[in-house]
Design a protein around this motif. Structure first.
Motif, short mmCIF file in Angstrom:
data_model
loop_
_atom_site.label_atom_id
_atom_site.label_comp_id
_atom_site.label_asym_id
_atom_site.label_seq_id
_atom_site.Cartn_x
_atom_site.Cartn_y
_atom_site.Cartn_z
N PHE A 14 -28.51 -23.06 -2.51
CA PHE A 14 -28.03 -21.96 -4.35
C PHE A 14 -26.53 -21.45 -4.07
O PHE A 14 -26.14 -21.93 -5.06
CB PHE A 14 -28.90 -21.47 -4.18
CG PHE A 14 -28.40 -20.74 -5.68
CD1 PHE A 14 -29.04 -21.31 -7.32
CD2 PHE A 14 -28.43 -19.22 -5.86
CE1 PHE A 14 -28.60 -20.65 -8.00
CE2 PHE A 14 -27.75 -18.87 -6.78
CZ PHE A 14 -27.77 -19.60 -8.43
N ILE A 15 -26.36 -20.82 -2.88
CA ILE A 15 -25.03 -20.76 -3.02
C ILE A 15 -23.90 -21.75 -2.70
O ILE A 15 -22.81 -21.90 -3.27
CB ILE A 15 -25.32 -19.80 -1.65
CG1 ILE A 15 -25.78 -18.39 -1.83
CG2 ILE A 15 -23.37 -19.40 -0.75
CD1 ILE A 15 -25.31 -18.05 -0.19
N VAL A 16 -24.43 -22.89 -2.01
CA VAL A 16 -23.00 -24.07 -1.43
C VAL A 16 -23.17 -24.87 -3.13
O VAL A 16 -22.39 -25.03 -2.98
CB VAL A 16 -23.87 -24.44 -0.93
CG1 VAL A 16 -22.86 -26.41 -0.40
CG2 VAL A 16 -23.87 -24.45 0.96
N GLY A 17 -24.53 -24.82 -3.86
CA GLY A 17 -24.36 -25.31 -4.91
C GLY A 17 -23.60 -24.58 -6.25
O GLY A 17 -23.20 -24.60 -7.28
N LEU A 18 -23.33 -23.35 -5.85
CA LEU A 18 -22.77 -22.76 -7.03
C LEU A 18 -20.84 -22.80 -6.36
O LEU A 18 -20.42 -22.62 -7.78
CB LEU A 18 -22.93 -21.20 -6.54
CG LEU A 18 -23.98 -20.45 -7.14
CD1 LEU A 18 -24.45 -18.65 -6.98
CD2 LEU A 18 -24.06 -20.66 -9.15
N ALA A 19 -21.06 -22.46 -4.96
CA ALA A 19 -19.90 -23.32 -4.85
C ALA A 19 -19.17 -24.33 -5.06
O ALA A 19 -18.11 -24.68 -5.04
CB ALA A 19 -19.44 -22.61 -2.98
N VAL A 20 -19.47 -25.38 -4.47
CA VAL A 20 -19.50 -26.80 -5.03
C VAL A 20 -19.68 -27.50 -6.00
O VAL A 20 -18.80 -28.53 -6.39
CB VAL A 20 -19.49 -27.68 -3.46
CG1 VAL A 20 -19.04 -27.16 -2.90
CG2 VAL A 20 -21.03 -28.00 -3.74
N GLY A 21 -20.74 -26.82 -7.05
CA GLY A 21 -20.91 -27.61 -7.90
C GLY A 21 -21.92 -28.40 -7.65
O GLY A 21 -22.59 -29.10 -7.30
N MET A 22 -22.39 -29.26 -9.39
CA MET A 22 -23.13 -30.30 -8.62
C MET A 22 -23.08 -31.12 -9.75
O MET A 22 -22.45 -31.52 -10.81
CB MET A 22 -24.92 -30.49 -9.50
CG MET A 22 -25.97 -30.85 -10.11
SD MET A 22 -26.43 -30.52 -8.35
CE MET A 22 -27.83 -32.06 -8.21
N PRO A 23 -22.62 -33.08 -9.05
CA PRO A 23 -22.71 -33.56 -10.00
C PRO A 23 -22.85 -33.86 -11.00
O PRO A 23 -23.95 -33.99 -12.10
CB PRO A 23 -22.64 -34.90 -9.41
CG PRO A 23 -23.05 -34.22 -7.91
CD PRO A 23 -23.53 -32.95 -8.05
N THR A 24 -21.83 -33.95 -12.20
CA THR A 24 -22.31 -34.37 -13.92
C THR A 24 -23.34 -35.82 -14.09
O THR A 24 -23.86 -35.59 -15.27
CB THR A 24 -21.42 -33.95 -14.70
OG1 THR A 24 -19.72 -34.99 -14.19
CG2 THR A 24 -20.87 -32.25 -14.55
N GLY A 25 -22.18 -36.81 -13.25
CA GLY A 25 -22.71 -38.02 -13.80
C GLY A 25 -21.85 -38.67 -14.74
O GLY A 25 -22.29 -39.43 -15.53
N SER A 26 -20.91 -37.60 -15.47
CA SER A 26 -20.40 -38.05 -16.59
C SER A 26 -18.92 -39.53 -16.34
O SER A 26 -18.71 -39.49 -14.78
CB SER A 26 -19.89 -36.86 -16.78
OG SER A 26 -18.46 -36.80 -16.88
N ASN A 27 -19.02 -40.20 -16.94
CA ASN A 27 -17.52 -40.87 -16.38
C ASN A 27 -15.93 -40.14 -16.22
O ASN A 27 -14.36 -40.66 -16.39
CB ASN A 27 -17.70 -41.93 -17.74
CG ASN A 27 -17.18 -41.31 -18.93
OD1 ASN A 27 -17.52 -40.74 -19.01
ND2 ASN A 27 -16.94 -42.06 -20.10
N ARG A 28 -16.07 -38.76 -16.46
CA ARG A 28 -15.14 -38.06 -16.62
C ARG A 28 -14.94 -37.91 -15.10
O ARG A 28 -14.99 -37.52 -13.94
CB ARG A 28 -14.96 -36.64 -16.92
CG ARG A 28 -13.29 -35.65 -16.80
CD ARG A 28 -13.51 -34.49 -17.95
NE ARG A 28 -14.43 -35.17 -19.24
CZ ARG A 28 -13.55 -34.81 -20.05
NH1 ARG A 28 -12.73 -35.03 -20.09
NH2 ARG A 28 -14.87 -35.39 -21.32
N LEU A 29 -13.56 -38.49 -14.39
CA LEU A 29 -12.85 -37.27 -13.07
C LEU A 29 -12.51 -36.34 -12.67
O LEU A 29 -12.23 -35.87 -13.31
CB LEU A 29 -11.52 -38.47 -12.66
CG LEU A 29 -11.43 -40.45 -12.99
CD1 LEU A 29 -9.75 -40.76 -12.82
CD2 LEU A 29 -12.19 -40.54 -12.31
N GLY A 30 -13.51 -36.35 -11.32
CA GLY A 30 -13.19 -34.99 -11.16
C GLY A 30 -12.60 -34.35 -9.96
O GLY A 30 -11.34 -33.48 -9.68
N GLY A 31 -11.38 -35.78 -9.35
CA GLY A 31 -10.68 -36.05 -8.76
C GLY A 31 -10.14 -36.90 -7.74
O GLY A 31 -10.38 -37.62 -8.28
N VAL A 32 -8.60 -37.20 -7.67
CA VAL A 32 -8.30 -38.12 -7.10
C VAL A 32 -7.72 -38.32 -6.49
O VAL A 32 -6.92 -37.35 -5.72
CB VAL A 32 -7.16 -38.26 -8.18
CG1 VAL A 32 -6.18 -39.90 -8.01
CG2 VAL A 32 -7.61 -38.54 -9.95
#
Length: 415
Positions: free
Chosen positions: A184-202
């Protein structure tokens, strides 16, 4: 040094939480706990608080809670032994000295029952026989320590089947709770993939960055194919190896760029990438979802290992890892950063929890089996028989421990 510290931290936290589960539930049901130990072997440090001695031992591969009645109690004093007695203000024995030097009442034990009747009868100097009542919370005064007597109502076997089941299962349960909290702590820190077509990083200097794409761009078309989510985008990328067009939305404006995917080959497998990563959501809900996902992943992985060992025979005992193997893996994972180490500790905690629940002698699961048998046949199994079974299991596990550790060392030498 980082590897050693990470290994000690990982095992220390997992063992502490496991034994704390047993300890807290045992105390809740009034079971006398003689000792709460982290580690095995020679004593490094100890502190007695109340009726329990808290200790740290030299070998960090285990730990235990010594509960009254979990094993057949060792006879600390017995008939024909010379002891000294001390009394409380009510005239009951509150201290039994194994070294009777300088005690006012000294004698040879003629009869004793420190289990139910709580009495001791001494033959005093001169031949007089005297019976004394013993306080419920009386202590043995040993050479270097003090230990409380274990009356029947403070022993594990006096408790209900549910209380014994809960006490035995509490260690593994706490391991699962620990793993969930860490995930849960890691999930809060790194988040969960949204599965959307929006880029999170390049990725820097990747085809996507060269083409001008940035984090936050929403890809709506790749190689003239509509893209509605991350899965469709990754499929489009993997199926396109030549220069292509990418259409995206940024700040409400639709734009189109051209790029050439990067082609790589690994073990005969050709892969295509443009250097982008998915968008992650950071929230309490995403942290919870991440923890659930990782718990499921850990359970599935462990049971797949069991399947390979006992069903498909794809793996054998020689493939198992012991402390040395765990140390090697922990040292390697620690180099990847704190997040990877926390995930690894969570995985190990689930592993240890499941292993302890296996219905094998000497494990928590083996002790639970005896509680279930008692529930089925309507009477408890003879404690001596149960003790012999657990002792045999302990010896077998010790042999397996030596064998697996030997294999770990050989693999480490040959690496």
């Amino acid at each position: 040094m980082i590897g050693i510290l990470s290994f000690i931290l990982a095992l220390g936290v997992i063992i502490l939480v496991h034994e704390l589960g047993h300890f807290l539930v045992a105390k809740h049901y009034g079971i006398l706990c003689h000792e709460f130990s982290i580690g095995m072997g020679p004593l490094v440090w100890s502190k007695k608080r109340g009726e329990t001695t808290y200790s740290i031992r030299a070998i960090p591969f285990g730990g235990y809670v010594s509960m009254a009645g979990e094993e057949a109690e060792k006879e600390i004093v017995k008939v024909d032994q010379v002891v000294g007695l001390e009394f409380d203000q009510n005239g009951k024995v509150n201290k039994i000295f194994l070294d009777p030097t300088n005690q006012k009442v000294v004698g040879t034990i003629k009869e004793l029952d420190l289990y139910k009747a709580l009495s001791i009868t001494l033959t005093l100097e001169g031949g007089e026989v005297q019976r004394y009542d013993v306080d419920h919370d009386a202590n043995y005064i040993l050479e270097k320590s003090v230990q409380q007597i274990a009356p029947y109502d403070r022993c594990l076997e006096s408790k209900s089947k549910w209380a014994r089941f809960a006490t035995m299962a509490a260690g593994a349960t706490m391991n699962f709770v620990l793993a969930f909290v860490l995930f849960f702590i890691v999930g809060l820190a790194v988040g969960m993939p949204t599965g959307s077509n929006r880029l999170g990083g390049v990725v820097e200097n990747s085809p996507a960055q060269v083409a001008g794409l940035v984090a936050g761009d929403q890809i709506i078309s790749y190689n003239n194919h509509s893209v509605a989510n991350w899965e469709e985008l990754t499929q489009a990328i993997s199926s396109t190896k030549d220069s292509t067009t990418v259409t995206y939305i940024r700040d409400g404006q639709t734009k189109t760029v051209e790029l050439t995917p990067q082609i790589s080959e690994n073990g005969g497998q050709i892969s295509t990438s443009i250097g982008v990563s998915t968008e992650y959501e950071k929230s309490l809900l995403s942290g919870f979802n991440y923890a659930v996902f990782k718990m499921k992943e850990a359970f599935v992985s462990i049971f797949q290992t069991f399947k390979m060992l006992f069903v498909t025979k794809e793996a054998g005992i020689d493939d198992l890892s012991g402390p040395v193997g765990i140390y090697t893996m922990t040292s390697t994972i620690a180099t990847f950063g704190l997040t990877s180490l926390i995930i690894w500790i969570g995985f190990l905690s689930v592993n240890i929890g499941i292993m302890n629940l296996l219905p094998l002698p000497a494990l928590d699961g083996g002790r639970i089996v005896f509680v279930l048998i008692e529930a089925l046949i309507g009477r408890p199994i003879d404690r001596r028989v149960e003790g012999y079974v657990h002792m045999a299991g302990l010896l077998l596990f010790f042999g397996l421990f030596i064998y697996v550790t030997f294999n770990d060392v050989i693999r480490l030498i040959n690496a």
